[in-house]
Design a protein around this motif. Structure first.
Motif, PDB file in Angstrom:
ATOM      1  N   VAL A  89       0.843  -1.197   0.000  1.00 37.52           N
ATOM      2  CA  VAL A  89       0.000   0.000   0.000  1.00 37.52           C
ATOM      3  C   VAL A  89       0.878   1.248   0.000  1.00 37.52           C
ATOM      4  CG1 VAL A  89      -1.727   1.307   1.294  1.00 37.52           C
ATOM      5  CG2 VAL A  89      -1.916  -1.179   1.152  1.00 37.52           C
ATOM      6  N   SER A  90       1.974   1.199   0.755  1.00 37.39           N
ATOM      7  CA  SER A  90       2.916   2.315   0.773  1.00 37.39           C
ATOM      8  C   SER A  90       3.486   2.556  -0.621  1.00 37.39           C
ATOM      9  CB  SER A  90       4.048   2.033   1.764  1.00 37.39           C
ATOM     10  OG  SER A  90       5.046   3.023   1.700  1.00 37.39           O
ATOM     11  N   LEU A  91       3.896   1.481  -1.282  1.00 38.73           N
ATOM     12  CA  LEU A  91       4.425   1.600  -2.641  1.00 38.73           C
ATOM     13  C   LEU A  91       3.386   2.251  -3.553  1.00 38.73           C
ATOM     14  CD1 LEU A  91       6.507  -0.868  -4.684  1.00 38.73           C
ATOM     15  CD2 LEU A  91       4.260  -0.264  -5.587  1.00 38.73           C
ATOM     16  N   ALA A 148       6.469   5.176   8.158  1.00 35.78           N
ATOM     17  CA  ALA A 148       5.156   5.499   7.594  1.00 35.78           C
ATOM     18  C   ALA A 148       4.633   4.280   6.851  1.00 35.78           C
ATOM     19  CB  ALA A 148       5.245   6.703   6.663  1.00 35.78           C
ATOM     20  N   ASP A 149       3.425   3.845   7.194  1.00 34.55           N
ATOM     21  CA  ASP A 149       2.839   2.620   6.630  1.00 34.55           C
ATOM     22  C   ASP A 149       3.805   1.444   6.756  1.00 34.55           C
ATOM     23  OD1 ASP A 149       0.447   3.818   6.004  1.00 34.55           O
ATOM     24  OD2 ASP A 149       0.946   4.204   3.911  1.00 34.55           O
ATOM     25  N   GLY A 150       4.519   1.393   7.889  1.00 34.21           N
ATOM     26  CA  GLY A 150       5.431   0.281   8.159  1.00 34.21           C
ATOM     27  C   GLY A 150       6.760   0.364   7.449  1.00 34.21           C
ATOM     28  N   GLU A 151       6.979   1.418   6.648  1.00 39.67           N
ATOM     29  CA  GLU A 151       8.223   1.560   5.898  1.00 39.67           C
ATOM     30  C   GLU A 151       9.072   2.671   6.505  1.00 39.67           C
ATOM     31  OE1 GLU A 151       8.947  -0.610   3.221  1.00 39.67           O
ATOM     32  OE2 GLU A 151       7.185  -1.530   4.142  1.00 39.67           O
ATOM     33  N   ARG A 152      10.375   2.421   6.591  1.00 35.28           N
ATOM     34  CA  ARG A 152      11.269   3.370   7.250  1.00 35.28           C
ATOM     35  C   ARG A 152      11.437   4.643   6.425  1.00 35.28           C
ATOM     36  NH1 ARG A 152      16.659   4.813   8.721  1.00 35.28           N
ATOM     37  NH2 ARG A 152      17.042   4.456  10.948  1.00 35.28           N
ATOM     38  N   THR A 168      10.489  13.561  -0.475  1.00 33.69           N
ATOM     39  CA  THR A 168       9.063  13.528  -0.158  1.00 33.69           C
ATOM     40  C   THR A 168       8.559  12.099  -0.232  1.00 33.69           C
ATOM     41  OG1 THR A 168       8.716  15.738  -1.075  1.00 33.69           O
ATOM     42  CG2 THR A 168       6.777  14.368  -0.802  1.00 33.69           C
ATOM     43  N   ARG A 169       7.779  11.699   0.757  1.00 31.03           N
ATOM     44  CA  ARG A 169       7.121  10.389   0.755  1.00 31.03           C
ATOM     45  C   ARG A 169       5.653  10.580   1.119  1.00 31.03           C
ATOM     46  NH1 ARG A 169      10.851   6.208   2.259  1.00 31.03           N
ATOM     47  NH2 ARG A 169       9.128   4.836   2.837  1.00 31.03           N
ATOM     48  N   TRP A 170       4.849   9.636   0.712  1.00 32.45           N
ATOM     49  CA  TRP A 170       3.420   9.650   1.019  1.00 32.45           C
ATOM     50  C   TRP A 170       3.063   8.466   1.909  1.00 32.45           C
ATOM     51  CZ3 TRP A 170       0.027  13.397  -0.891  1.00 32.45           C
ATOM     52  CH2 TRP A 170       0.541  14.243  -1.879  1.00 32.45           C
ATOM     53  N   PHE A 171       2.033   8.643   2.733  1.00 32.08           N
ATOM     54  CA  PHE A 171       1.489   7.499   3.472  1.00 32.08           C
ATOM     55  C   PHE A 171      -0.032   7.597   3.481  1.00 32.08           C
ATOM     56  CE2 PHE A 171       1.886  10.711   6.773  1.00 32.08           C
ATOM     57  CZ  PHE A 171       0.807  10.515   7.619  1.00 32.08           C
ATOM     58  N   ALA A 172      -0.655   6.437   3.479  1.00 35.42           N
ATOM     59  CA  ALA A 172      -2.117   6.362   3.468  1.00 35.42           C
ATOM     60  C   ALA A 172      -2.670   6.035   4.846  1.00 35.42           C
ATOM     61  CB  ALA A 172      -2.584   5.304   2.474  1.00 35.42           C
ATOM     62  N   GLU A 229      11.005  -0.954  13.901  1.00 38.60           N
ATOM     63  CA  GLU A 229      12.408  -1.125  13.552  1.00 38.60           C
ATOM     64  C   GLU A 229      12.884  -2.525  13.955  1.00 38.60           C
ATOM     65  OE1 GLU A 229      15.894   1.959  13.207  1.00 38.60           O
ATOM     66  OE2 GLU A 229      14.233   1.421  11.928  1.00 38.60           O
ATOM     67  N   ARG A 230      12.515  -2.930  15.164  1.00 45.72           N
ATOM     68  CA  ARG A 230      12.882  -4.259  15.664  1.00 45.72           C
ATOM     69  C   ARG A 230      12.176  -5.354  14.860  1.00 45.72           C
ATOM     70  NH1 ARG A 230      15.927  -7.358  19.609  1.00 45.72           N
ATOM     71  NH2 ARG A 230      15.876  -5.567  21.013  1.00 45.72           N
ATOM     72  N   ALA A 231      10.848  -5.191  14.636  1.00 49.08           N
ATOM     73  CA  ALA A 231      10.076  -6.223  13.943  1.00 49.08           C
ATOM     74  C   ALA A 231      10.575  -6.429  12.519  1.00 49.08           C
ATOM     75  CB  ALA A 231       8.592  -5.852  13.939  1.00 49.08           C
ATOM     76  N   ASN A 232      10.963  -5.352  11.859  1.00 46.63           N
ATOM     77  CA  ASN A 232      11.425  -5.472  10.476  1.00 46.63           C
ATOM     78  C   ASN A 232      12.775  -6.169  10.374  1.00 46.63           C
ATOM     79  OD1 ASN A 232       9.138  -4.308   9.462  1.00 46.63           O
ATOM     80  ND2 ASN A 232      10.029  -2.293   9.153  1.00 46.63           N
ATOM     81  N   ARG A 233      13.521  -6.209  11.473  1.00 45.16           N
ATOM     82  CA  ARG A 233      14.801  -6.926  11.468  1.00 45.16           C
ATOM     83  C   ARG A 233      14.627  -8.402  11.796  1.00 45.16           C
ATOM     84  NH1 ARG A 233      16.800  -2.371  14.578  1.00 45.16           N
ATOM     85  NH2 ARG A 233      16.766  -3.721  16.412  1.00 45.16           N
ATOM     86  N   MET A 234      13.450  -8.766  12.294  1.00 48.93           N
ATOM     87  CA  MET A 234      13.205 -10.145  12.713  1.00 48.93           C
ATOM     88  C   MET A 234      12.755 -10.995  11.529  1.00 48.93           C
ATOM     89  SD  MET A 234      11.165  -9.244  16.265  1.00 48.93           S
ATOM     90  CE  MET A 234      10.552 -10.920  16.483  1.00 48.93           C
TER      91      MET A 234
END
Length: 317
Positions: A83-85, A292-296, A154-158, A171-176
């Motif tokens: 969704v972020s993409l 934002a939307d789970g993306e760093r 610039t980035r967008w988030f929904a 940050e921790r969860a994305n490394r797991m």
């Protein structure tokens, strides 16, 4: 193309569709969802372009080219990362977004009323919605300095932006690597609680400065993040505003008492929790990282603005 007959006998208009499939979904239980979406839409007579790339960077480039051809819809198969993409490809364009959730959190689908635990139901809903007009929702625009290139970006988030304990957990969860699913966030929460401490911030809310220390700072266009944590339960995706959640410093025990309430969205009644409804917010901090939307996104500072009606999307009204 000739008109098509829907299974209920209604005449349908064939559409030119792009389906972008999460690059990380090549294996596991979600691996069949993307091909099933493409097969279903083609069987209905639609002209479908399937985008499958080895990584998000290449998928973004392919998606950019596909959007430039102005398809009737750009459909993503995956979670909030997809969704972020799509938000970053489609915001400000007239190309509408379709979502078939098959990710870990699926928070945007949850907030929009799209079935997030039943992909067959999500596909059925999408095929029905494609025959009508899309709805219009807001998006958040984030302006920041890229910590790798040093350039203004610039980035967008929904859905939601995180800049406190919730971002640290992300940050921790994305490394797991394990486990998969929402339980990964729960485990990440437990691990980060051992290092829990408030973060000093300077916030500027619609031009009004606020110096504070906080455990949690989240900016919600949507209701939840992290697989159902209702951080901003009263947020609406089409009200032209963002909900900013600020949780005051708490001891570990106090935090453990209040945090489970976030999953139900009942934490707003606590006097140490405040929500500000704004159109713009600047977040400054020496230590906060922003997602934002789970993306760093990267380290603060960031400037965030709500853009009403920035996205068109096939979702229940």
């Amino acid at each position: 193309m000739h008109p098509l007959l829907h299974n209920d006998g209604v005449t349908m208009k064939p559409l030119r569709l792009v389906v972008a499939i999460n690059p990380t979904a090549s294996f596991g239980k979600s691996s069949s969802v993307g091909p099933a979406v493409v097969q279903t839409l083609r069987a209905m007579g639609h002209d479908v372009t399937s985008l499958q790339e080895p990584d998000f960077e290449q998928l973004m480039e392919s998606g950019r080219k596909a959007v430039s051809t102005r398809p009737d819809a750009f459909i993503v198969v995956g979670g909030d990362g997809m969704v972020s993409l799509a938000a970053n490809l489609l915001a400000g364009t007239k190309v509408p977004l379709g979502i078939v959730p098959s990710g870990t959190g699926n928070d945007m689908a949850r907030g929009l009323g799209i079935p997030h635990e039943n992909t067959e139901a999500a596909i059925r809903m999408l095929t029905d919605l494609l025959q009508g007009p899309p709805r219009t929702i807001d998006a958040g625009r984030v302006e920041y300095v890229d910590d790798e290139t040093g350039r203004a970006s610039t980035r967008w988030f929904a859905g939601c932006l995180s800049a406190g304990f919730d971002a640290v957990v992300n940050e921790r969860a994305n490394r797991m690597r394990r486990p998969t699913g929402p339980s990964r966030y729960t485990i990440a929460i437990g691990l980060e609680l051992l290092r829990l401490k408030p973060i000093p911030y300077r916030l500027v809310l619609d031009g009004q400065p606020l110096e504070t220390s906080a455990m949690l700072v989240s900016v919600g266009n949507n209701v939840s993040l992290g697989g159902g944590m209702k951080v901003t339960p009263d947020a609406k995706v089409d009200d032209g505003a963002l909900d900013v959640l600020v949780v005051q410093p708490l001891s570990r025990i106090q935090f453990l008492r209040i945090f489970p309430r976030v999953f139900k969205g009942t934490h707003l009644s606590d006097p140490r929790v405040a929500v500000h409804r704004v159109r713009t917010i600047r977040i400054e901090s020496m230590v906060a990282v922003v997602y934002a939307d789970g993306e760093r996104i990267g380290p603060a500072p960031v400037d965030i603005t709500v853009v009403p009606g920035a996205l068109r999307i096939f979702a229940p009204a």
